[in-house]
Design a protein around this motif. Structure first.
Motif, PDB file in Angstrom:
ATOM      1  N   LYS A 135       0.842  -1.199   0.000  1.00 16.16           N
ATOM      2  CA  LYS A 135       0.000   0.000   0.000  1.00 16.16           C
ATOM      3  C   LYS A 135       0.877   1.249   0.000  1.00 16.16           C
ATOM      4  O   LYS A 135       0.578   2.239  -0.679  1.00 16.16           O
ATOM      5  N   LEU A 136       1.971   1.213   0.756  1.00 23.06           N
ATOM      6  CA  LEU A 136       2.924   2.326   0.744  1.00 23.06           C
ATOM      7  C   LEU A 136       3.542   2.498  -0.634  1.00 23.06           C
ATOM      8  O   LEU A 136       3.693   3.631  -1.124  1.00 23.06           O
ATOM      9  N   VAL A 137       3.896   1.394  -1.275  1.00 21.71           N
ATOM     10  CA  VAL A 137       4.480   1.458  -2.618  1.00 21.71           C
ATOM     11  C   VAL A 137       3.530   2.160  -3.576  1.00 21.71           C
ATOM     12  O   VAL A 137       3.924   3.060  -4.336  1.00 21.71           O
ATOM     13  N   TYR A 138       2.271   1.787  -3.563  1.00 23.72           N
ATOM     14  CA  TYR A 138       1.303   2.381  -4.488  1.00 23.72           C
ATOM     15  C   TYR A 138       1.003   3.836  -4.138  1.00 23.72           C
ATOM     16  O   TYR A 138       0.720   4.665  -5.019  1.00 23.72           O
ATOM     17  N   LYS A 139       1.077   4.154  -2.856  1.00 23.17           N
ATOM     18  CA  LYS A 139       0.854   5.537  -2.437  1.00 23.17           C
ATOM     19  C   LYS A 139       1.942   6.446  -3.008  1.00 23.17           C
ATOM     20  O   LYS A 139       1.671   7.558  -3.472  1.00 23.17           O
ATOM     21  N   LEU A 140       3.180   5.988  -2.960  1.00 22.68           N
ATOM     22  CA  LEU A 140       4.287   6.748  -3.532  1.00 22.68           C
ATOM     23  C   LEU A 140       4.254   6.716  -5.055  1.00 22.68           C
ATOM     24  O   LEU A 140       4.631   7.681  -5.726  1.00 22.68           O
ATOM     25  N   GLN A 141       3.807   5.589  -5.613  1.00 24.87           N
ATOM     26  CA  GLN A 141       3.732   5.442  -7.066  1.00 24.87           C
ATOM     27  C   GLN A 141       2.790   6.485  -7.669  1.00 24.87           C
ATOM     28  O   GLN A 141       3.046   7.023  -8.746  1.00 24.87           O
ATOM     29  N   ALA A 142       1.723   6.788  -6.960  1.00 20.18           N
ATOM     30  CA  ALA A 142       0.743   7.739  -7.471  1.00 20.18           C
ATOM     31  C   ALA A 142       1.319   9.143  -7.587  1.00 20.18           C
ATOM     32  O   ALA A 142       0.839   9.951  -8.385  1.00 20.18           O
ATOM     33  N   GLU A 143       2.357   9.438  -6.798  1.00 18.20           N
ATOM     34  CA  GLU A 143       2.971  10.775  -6.828  1.00 18.20           C
ATOM     35  C   GLU A 143       4.217  10.817  -7.708  1.00 18.20           C
ATOM     36  O   GLU A 143       4.906  11.827  -7.756  1.00 18.20           O
ATOM     37  N   ASP A 144       4.541   9.706  -8.349  1.00 13.53           N
ATOM     38  CA  ASP A 144       5.658   9.650  -9.301  1.00 13.53           C
ATOM     39  C   ASP A 144       7.007   9.963  -8.650  1.00 13.53           C
ATOM     40  O   ASP A 144       7.848  10.646  -9.227  1.00 13.53           O
ATOM     41  N   TYR A 145       7.217   9.461  -7.424  1.00  9.08           N
ATOM     42  CA  TYR A 145       8.523   9.622  -6.795  1.00  9.08           C
ATOM     43  C   TYR A 145       9.520   8.657  -7.432  1.00  9.08           C
ATOM     44  O   TYR A 145       9.164   7.579  -7.885  1.00  9.08           O
ATOM     45  N   LYS A 146      10.789   9.063  -7.445  1.00  7.58           N
ATOM     46  CA  LYS A 146      11.861   8.226  -7.958  1.00  7.58           C
ATOM     47  C   LYS A 146      12.928   8.047  -6.876  1.00  7.58           C
ATOM     48  O   LYS A 146      13.173   8.946  -6.067  1.00  7.58           O
ATOM     49  N   PHE A 147      13.577   6.876  -6.887  1.00  2.00           N
ATOM     50  CA  PHE A 147      14.583   6.560  -5.890  1.00  2.00           C
ATOM     51  C   PHE A 147      15.831   6.027  -6.598  1.00  2.00           C
ATOM     52  O   PHE A 147      15.721   5.210  -7.517  1.00  2.00           O
ATOM     53  N   ASP A 148      16.982   6.488  -6.158  1.00  2.00           N
ATOM     54  CA  ASP A 148      18.245   6.100  -6.792  1.00  2.00           C
ATOM     55  C   ASP A 148      18.681   4.716  -6.330  1.00  2.00           C
ATOM     56  O   ASP A 148      18.716   4.430  -5.129  1.00  2.00           O
ATOM     57  N   PHE A 149      19.055   3.897  -7.295  1.00  2.00           N
ATOM     58  CA  PHE A 149      19.588   2.563  -7.009  1.00  2.00           C
ATOM     59  C   PHE A 149      20.970   2.478  -7.646  1.00  2.00           C
ATOM     60  O   PHE A 149      21.114   2.663  -8.861  1.00  2.00           O
ATOM     61  N   PRO A 150      22.012   2.198  -6.861  1.00  2.00           N
ATOM     62  CA  PRO A 150      23.380   2.210  -7.419  1.00  2.00           C
ATOM     63  C   PRO A 150      23.612   1.079  -8.418  1.00  2.00           C
ATOM     64  O   PRO A 150      23.315  -0.086  -8.144  1.00  2.00           O
ATOM     65  N   VAL A 151      24.153   1.441  -9.562  1.00  2.00           N
ATOM     66  CA  VAL A 151      24.455   0.463 -10.608  1.00  2.00           C
ATOM     67  C   VAL A 151      25.487  -0.555 -10.129  1.00  2.00           C
ATOM     68  O   VAL A 151      25.497  -1.715 -10.559  1.00  2.00           O
ATOM     69  N   SER A 152      26.350  -0.145  -9.208  1.00  2.00           N
ATOM     70  CA  SER A 152      27.428  -1.027  -8.753  1.00  2.00           C
ATOM     71  C   SER A 152      26.925  -2.298  -8.076  1.00  2.00           C
ATOM     72  O   SER A 152      27.674  -3.261  -7.941  1.00  2.00           O
ATOM     73  N   TYR A 153      25.666  -2.336  -7.661  1.00  2.00           N
ATOM     74  CA  TYR A 153      25.126  -3.525  -7.004  1.00  2.00           C
ATOM     75  C   TYR A 153      24.295  -4.397  -7.937  1.00  2.00           C
ATOM     76  O   TYR A 153      23.697  -5.383  -7.497  1.00  2.00           O
ATOM     77  N   LEU A 154      24.248  -4.045  -9.202  1.00  2.00           N
ATOM     78  CA  LEU A 154      23.549  -4.884 -10.175  1.00  2.00           C
ATOM     79  C   LEU A 154      24.393  -6.113 -10.503  1.00  2.00           C
ATOM     80  O   LEU A 154      25.599  -6.130 -10.247  1.00  2.00           O
ATOM     81  N   PRO A 155      23.791  -7.163 -11.076  1.00  2.00           N
ATOM     82  CA  PRO A 155      24.588  -8.328 -11.494  1.00  2.00           C
ATOM     83  C   PRO A 155      25.741  -7.918 -12.406  1.00  2.00           C
ATOM     84  O   PRO A 155      25.634  -6.954 -13.175  1.00  2.00           O
ATOM     85  N   GLY A 156      26.835  -8.663 -12.334  1.00  2.00           N
ATOM     86  CA  GLY A 156      28.064  -8.314 -13.038  1.00  2.00           C
ATOM     87  C   GLY A 156      27.908  -7.947 -14.500  1.00  2.00           C
ATOM     88  O   GLY A 156      28.405  -6.898 -14.930  1.00  2.00           O
ATOM     89  N   PRO A 157      27.253  -8.778 -15.329  1.00  2.00           N
ATOM     90  CA  PRO A 157      27.132  -8.434 -16.751  1.00  2.00           C
ATOM     91  C   PRO A 157      26.392  -7.132 -16.996  1.00  2.00           C
ATOM     92  O   PRO A 157      26.764  -6.355 -17.872  1.00  2.00           O
ATOM     93  N   VAL A 158      25.328  -6.870 -16.225  1.00  2.00           N
ATOM     94  CA  VAL A 158      24.567  -5.632 -16.394  1.00  2.00           C
ATOM     95  C   VAL A 158      25.416  -4.442 -15.983  1.00  2.00           C
ATOM     96  O   VAL A 158      25.468  -3.420 -16.673  1.00  2.00           O
ATOM     97  N   LYS A 159      26.088  -4.562 -14.854  1.00  2.00           N
ATOM     98  CA  LYS A 159      26.945  -3.477 -14.365  1.00  2.00           C
ATOM     99  C   LYS A 159      28.034  -3.150 -15.380  1.00  2.00           C
ATOM    100  O   LYS A 159      28.266  -1.971 -15.699  1.00  2.00           O
ATOM    101  N   ALA A 160      28.700  -4.187 -15.903  1.00  2.00           N
ATOM    102  CA  ALA A 160      29.770  -3.958 -16.881  1.00  2.00           C
ATOM    103  C   ALA A 160      29.230  -3.296 -18.138  1.00  2.00           C
ATOM    104  O   ALA A 160      29.859  -2.411 -18.710  1.00  2.00           O
ATOM    105  N   SER A 161      28.041  -3.712 -18.553  1.00  2.00           N
ATOM    106  CA  SER A 161      27.437  -3.152 -19.759  1.00  2.00           C
ATOM    107  C   SER A 161      27.120  -1.667 -19.580  1.00  2.00           C
ATOM    108  O   SER A 161      27.483  -0.834 -20.415  1.00  2.00           O
ATOM    109  N   ILE A 162      26.461  -1.327 -18.474  1.00  2.00           N
ATOM    110  CA  ILE A 162      26.065   0.067 -18.254  1.00  2.00           C
ATOM    111  C   ILE A 162      27.286   0.956 -18.069  1.00  2.00           C
ATOM    112  O   ILE A 162      27.328   2.088 -18.565  1.00  2.00           O
ATOM    113  N   GLN A 163      28.289   0.464 -17.376  1.00  2.00           N
ATOM    114  CA  GLN A 163      29.495   1.265 -17.178  1.00  2.00           C
ATOM    115  C   GLN A 163      30.216   1.552 -18.484  1.00  2.00           C
ATOM    116  O   GLN A 163      30.955   2.532 -18.586  1.00  2.00           O
ATOM    117  N   GLU A 164      30.012   0.697 -19.482  1.00  2.00           N
ATOM    118  CA  GLU A 164      30.573   0.945 -20.813  1.00  2.00           C
ATOM    119  C   GLU A 164      29.593   1.696 -21.706  1.00  2.00           C
ATOM    120  O   GLU A 164      29.808   1.835 -22.900  1.00  2.00           O
TER     121      GLU A 164
END
Length: 723
Positions: A135-164
């Motif tokens: 319910k909290l997720v949808y409450k924030l979703q309705a206001e279009d909030y965004k939250f930063d997620f560090p690329v460095s914690y993504l799986p290795g192939p995805v991280k390497a791809s984005i960094q390039e």
């Protein structure tokens, strides 16, 4: 609860919030700023510190779990999204643990109802897909909030791809990568609340290390495993439609994510400028630009997050194969001469990606959760309405959910699962714990086990016969059956088949592949792939058109290819590349491996009987397998029961039974005759003494002659065999 509500009321009082100095006495020993002035001096870019967040952090230390959850429910109900968005990242991390694995959070992977019934019940109710946290997720979703997620914690192939600056092919990352501000560190993804929550939930399976004592916990009894099942059932329903988001305001349900403009320029995977993929990354559109996709955007996001976080792990060699399916589509156009206008694509320019190497080994728990995902996806896909099963029935009248059922597995899962299985087959230890991977693989190979219809009453053989309706699935997953079967053979030839657990794995694979009509369908798929290409250009290619690229599968999924041979070739080339060297499963090379396995099975049966007889004479009353370390008290490398069938009596009788049936199934599949089996027995070169016991120790045939196995050395040391 009264004290907490009073504090909330005081904090929300405008007169108190305007105070120059406010020293809240209920924040003892927390290190929280004691005044707005101090907070403003420390963080000038923050207009006001979140006293709500500070209060919740203090309560997380001082209050019991049940009380904290009650307070959180009240906060979610009473506070507006403007004030809740400041506590959301902290709350998600406090539940699922930190991305670096230091903070454990609620430790959902070890929380069990029979051990901690009260905490388990409260946590499951709070995190339920219809519960307060969502319910909290949808409450924030309705206001279009965004939250930063560090690329460095993504799986290795995805991280390497984005960094390039190479955009991964999954729509999950499109229009989300953000450059750091001046002086900032690292790349981030700007995620909406639903994505942010699911990223943390999925990654907690990878980042959180099991606590001491967790090795003896049944994965299927844990809160995390059951939550995965609930989320899958809720967002990928086999009956009905996806329930609308819970609305916390009179304005109605929360909207789907709003479009964003690209924040980072990405290069293609090294294709020419005329590439479809190049145009794709140069003209990024909204993640959910198609209005029809709004109905199922949460379902699509959930599946993509699970697949990306759980399956996107492999070595550099496998990563190099991991190009966009649309890039492979162009390769296929060129190879099959469908269009002479296209040019041969260049090889992927990985540059610094060559330095990438991920040392990733999945845990058994990880594999069991992936197996749960695959089983549910089969049930989800098989719940298609009868008139929508055939690709030719696809029309604009099809609902987005029905279309998603048709495209979910081939569009999002197949390629990454294939690479994930290859990684496991090549890197998993040669012990009984491999059965977790084995059962995951076999579950994917048998979608008919999760079909809603029940087989008609008939004889045993007919009931177990694989229907022809599954022929398209077998053909479109040919490498899953053939290449991985060869990979299993290479593992089986290096294991000790005297062990009942290893014998059981050989039996399981042989039994699945020996199902009536399955081998014939696999052979038919191989024939279609090996069919000469001379006739291909004359076939219709109007269905093989360039897709329109958006972040949603509804626009990017290409129309169905009705040409069967063309479809099989497309599958193989997309997974192995245009220059792959295919080894037919029913060809002479694999047949030689099967004969070698049959020989080892025969030898293992004789060895088990011989050891049993020797141990029965020398140490009556003691199970002979305890001599070899296979007793029930040996937990090293054991495969937990979970939802799989039990191992059965760990005895010679069981070993002999598994091997006997496995040999029978292999003979059925590869049409081995009695004469060939007799030759294998003679080729073992064994002799019998006067008591009928085998004299030679266990060994294998090498280039320089017979080589003792560890079992053979054990037999000689303990006087069980003589040279």
């Amino acid at each position: 609860m009264t004290t907490f509500r009073r504090r909330v009321a005081e904090w929300r009082s405008p007169s108190l919030r305007r105070a120059t100095l406010w020293v809240p006495q209920w924040f003892p020993k927390t290190g929280v700023f004691t005044s707005c002035q101090e907070a403003a001096m420390a963080f000038p870019h923050l207009q006001q510190p979140s006293f709500l967040l500070a209060s919740l952090k203090a309560d997380s230390i001082n209050k019991p779990f049940a009380q904290r959850c009650q307070d959180l429910v009240k906060v979610i109900e009473d506070f507006p999204a403007k004030e809740l968005h400041t506590i959301f990242p902290w709350l998600v991390e406090s539940i699922f643990g930190s991305l670096d694995g230091v903070l454990v959070g609620w430790n959902l992977r070890c929380l069990q109802g029979r051990v901690n019934p009260m905490e388990y019940s409260i946590a499951m109710e709070f995190l339920d897909p219809g519960g307060p946290m969502m319910k909290l997720v949808y409450k924030l979703q309705a206001e279009d909030y965004k939250f930063d997620f560090p690329v460095s914690y993504l799986p290795g192939p995805v991280k390497a791809s984005i960094q390039e600056r190479v955009l991964p092919d999954s729509p999950l990352y499109h229009n989300k990568v953000q450059f750091p501000a001046t002086g900032g560190l690292g790349l981030n993804l700007a995620l909406n609340p639903f994505e942010y929550y699911m990223f943390f939930f999925a990654l907690s399976l990878i980042t959180q290390k099991p606590l001491p004592g967790a090795l003896h916990i049944r994965t299927s009894d844990c809160a995390y495993f059951i939550l995965v099942d609930r989320y899958l059932s809720w967002f990928l329903p086999t009956e009905g439609s996806v329930l609308p988001p819970l609305s916390s305001s009179p304005g109605g349900p929360s909207p789907s994510p709003a479009p964003r403009t690209p924040a980072i320029p990405f290069a293609s995977y090294g294709l020419h400028h005329t590439s479809l993929l190049k145009r794709h990354v140069s003209h990024q559109t909204s993640v959910n630009a198609d209005p029809a996709s709004h109905e199922i955007w949460r379902s699509e996001t959930l599946l993509q997050v699970f697949v990306e976080m759980w399956l996107h792990h492999y070595s550099l060699e496998m990563y190099q194969k991991m190009q966009s399916p649309h890039a492979k589509l162009e390769v296929l156009h060129y190879r099959l001469s469908v269009s002479s206008a296209l040019h041969s694509p260049a090889q992927p320019s990985l540059q610094a990606l060559h330095a990438y190497q991920e040392s990733f080994t999945p845990t058994e728990e990880h594999v069991l959760v992936v197996r749960l995902l695959l089983k549910h996806l089969h049930a989800f896909s098989n719940s298609l309405k009868p008139e929508q099963v055939s690709p030719s029935a696809h029309s604009h009248a099809t609902s987005p959910l029905e279309e998603f059922k048709r495209a979910a597995v081939p569009r999002f899962v197949q390629q990454k699962l294939y690479l994930f299985l290859q990684h496991c087959f090549g890197h998993w230890p040669l012990d009984a714990s491999f059965r977790a991977v084995l059962e995951m693989w076999l579950s994917y190979l048998q979608p008919w086990r999760y079909a809603p219809e029940k087989p008609a009453p008939s004889s045993d053989c007919q009931a177990r016969c694989v229907s022809e309706r599954w022929a398209p699935f077998v053909q479109e997953n040919l490498l899953m059956y053939t290449k991985l079967f060869v990979g299993f053979l290479s593992r089986a030839l290096r294991t000790d088949l005297v062990s009942p657990k290893n014998a059981l794995m050989v039996f399981r694979v042989a039994k699945v592949f020996a199902q009536p009509n399955l081998a014939e369908m696999i052979q038919k798929g191989e024939q279609l792939f090996l069919e000469p290409e001379l006739v291909i250009p004359h076939r219709q290619h109007r269905l093989f058109t360039a897709p329109t690229f958006t972040g949603s599968f509804l626009s990017s999924w290409p129309p169905a290819v009705t040409d069967t041979s063309f479809r099989v070739k497309s599958h193989v080339y997309s997974l192995e590349g245009q220059d792959c060297k295919y080894t037919p499963m029913f060809g002479p090379e694999v047949r030689t491996l099967v004969l070698r396995l049959a020989q080892l099975i025969t030898q293992a049966k004789q060895t088990a009987k011989s050891i049993s007889d020797q141990c029965g004479e020398s140490t009556p009353g003691h199970p002979f397998l305890s001599w070899l370390g296979f007793c029930s008290t040996d937990t090293n490398g054991s495969y937990p029961a979970n939802d799989l069938d039990e191992m059965g009596q760990d005895s010679v009788r069981k070993t002999d039974e598994y091997l006997e049936k496995a040999l029978e199934y292999l003979c059925q599949m590869f049409r081995l005759s009695e004469a060939q089996l007799a030759q294998l027995t003679l080729a073992l070169g064994t002799t019998q003494d006067e008591n009928g016991k085998k004299q030679l120790p266990d060994c294998i045939v090498g280039e320089d002659g017979l080589i003792l196995t560890p079992l053979g050395r054990y037999q000689i040391i303990n006087g069980l065999r003589k040279v």
